[in-house]
Write a protein that holds these residues in place. Structure first.
Motif: not given
Length: 285
Positions: A100-123
């Motif tokens: 689960v940790y690995g999947l969430v960490s992938k969602a942080y940067s993968h272009p299909a999801v890229r949580l990193k582009k959401y300032p509050i959600g990513g944080w």
């Protein structure tokens, strides 16, 4: 893979170890440490680096080399090793939590999801999984417990404190990457707050987190642990204030070098304190 960067994330493991009934250096403790810090975290770093394709400094690397497909496959291999060994050497619950940790960490940067582009959600997600979730994951692994054993205030409160600590620290790790993040279209919380705003925000959260830790140690341990915690954090506060003054006068001082120094000082102080707490609970001090 930036394996040395795992040092900055070690306080969560040590905090979990300090409140665990099995806090001696036995097989589950060592396996949990190795699988999390030498396989899971590096896998996450490598995977994120592959999709970020950073050209300027990133955490643990001042001059990152160009990425290639080999890094992508190596990160997946490290993930697989962590999950398989987690199931074999600890239990299935631990292996699933690693997955689960690995999947969430992938969602942080993968272009299909890229949580990193959401300032509050990513944080929120990064702090929750690197803090609360990782604390529980380490607790399960260290003790070879099932997940239901974590549903106690004595475990959930320090897990929540770990997330608060990460939420306070995370924007500082982004403060020198504004140009790089803007170029990729990533809107991090630090970019949203600005240089000075990041310092104000982190200072305020850090103060609240420190108060929460003091109340926790007074309630669950003894007052002298709260005092020791404050003493351990003194170098972090001094450096933070020094850096804030420098960056307030000249925003170019919000750079990679200062960020890594703050990370190193903070991790060293917290690692030292939580190791002291662990040894104290083992009656070795």
């Amino acid at each position: 893979m930036r394996i040395p960067f795992s040092y900055f994330l070690m306080p969560v493991f040590l905090f979990s170890l300090a409140v665990s009934p099995n806090n001696s250096m036995t097989g589950p403790v060592l396996w949990t440490f190795v699988l999390v810090h030498l396989f899971l975290y590096p896998a996450s770093n490598g995977y994120n680096s592959y999709f970020d394709k950073d050209e300027k400094s990133i955490g643990g690397l001042k001059n990152p080399p160009p990425v290639n497909k080999g890094l992508y496959y190596l990160s997946l291999l490290f993930d697989t090793i962590a999950i398989v060994l987690g199931g074999l050497m600890i239990n299935i619950t631990f292996a699933v939590m690693l997955l689960v940790y690995g999947l969430v960490s992938k969602a942080y940067s993968h272009p299909a999801v890229r949580l990193k582009k959401y300032p509050i959600g990513g944080w929120l997600v990064a702090g929750m999984f690197q803090g609360f979730f990782t604390f529980l994951m380490c607790y399960v692994g260290i003790n070879k417990f099932s997940l239901d054993t974590t549903f106690r205030l004595s475990v959930l409160i320090p897990a929540a404190l770990s997330t608060l600590m990460l939420w306070g620290n995370y924007p500082m790790t982004q403060i020198y990457q504004h140009e790089e993040d803007s170029k990729r279209g990533d809107k991090t919380l630090s970019l949203l707050l600005g240089i000075r705003g990041t310092f104000y925000f982190v200072g305020a959260v850090f103060g609240l987190v420190t108060l929460a830790f003091v109340l926790y140690f007074n309630a669950y341990f003894a007052p002298h642990y709260a005092l020791t915690f404050l003493i351990a954090l003194a170098p972090v506060v001094v450096y933070f204030l020094y850096w804030f003054v420098q960056a307030y006068r000249d925003e170019t001082q919000a750079n990679y070098q200062h960020t890594m120094w703050l990370n190193f000082i903070s991790a060293t102080c917290l690692n030292g304190f939580f190791l002291y707490l662990t040894l104290s609970t083992m009656n070795l001090l």
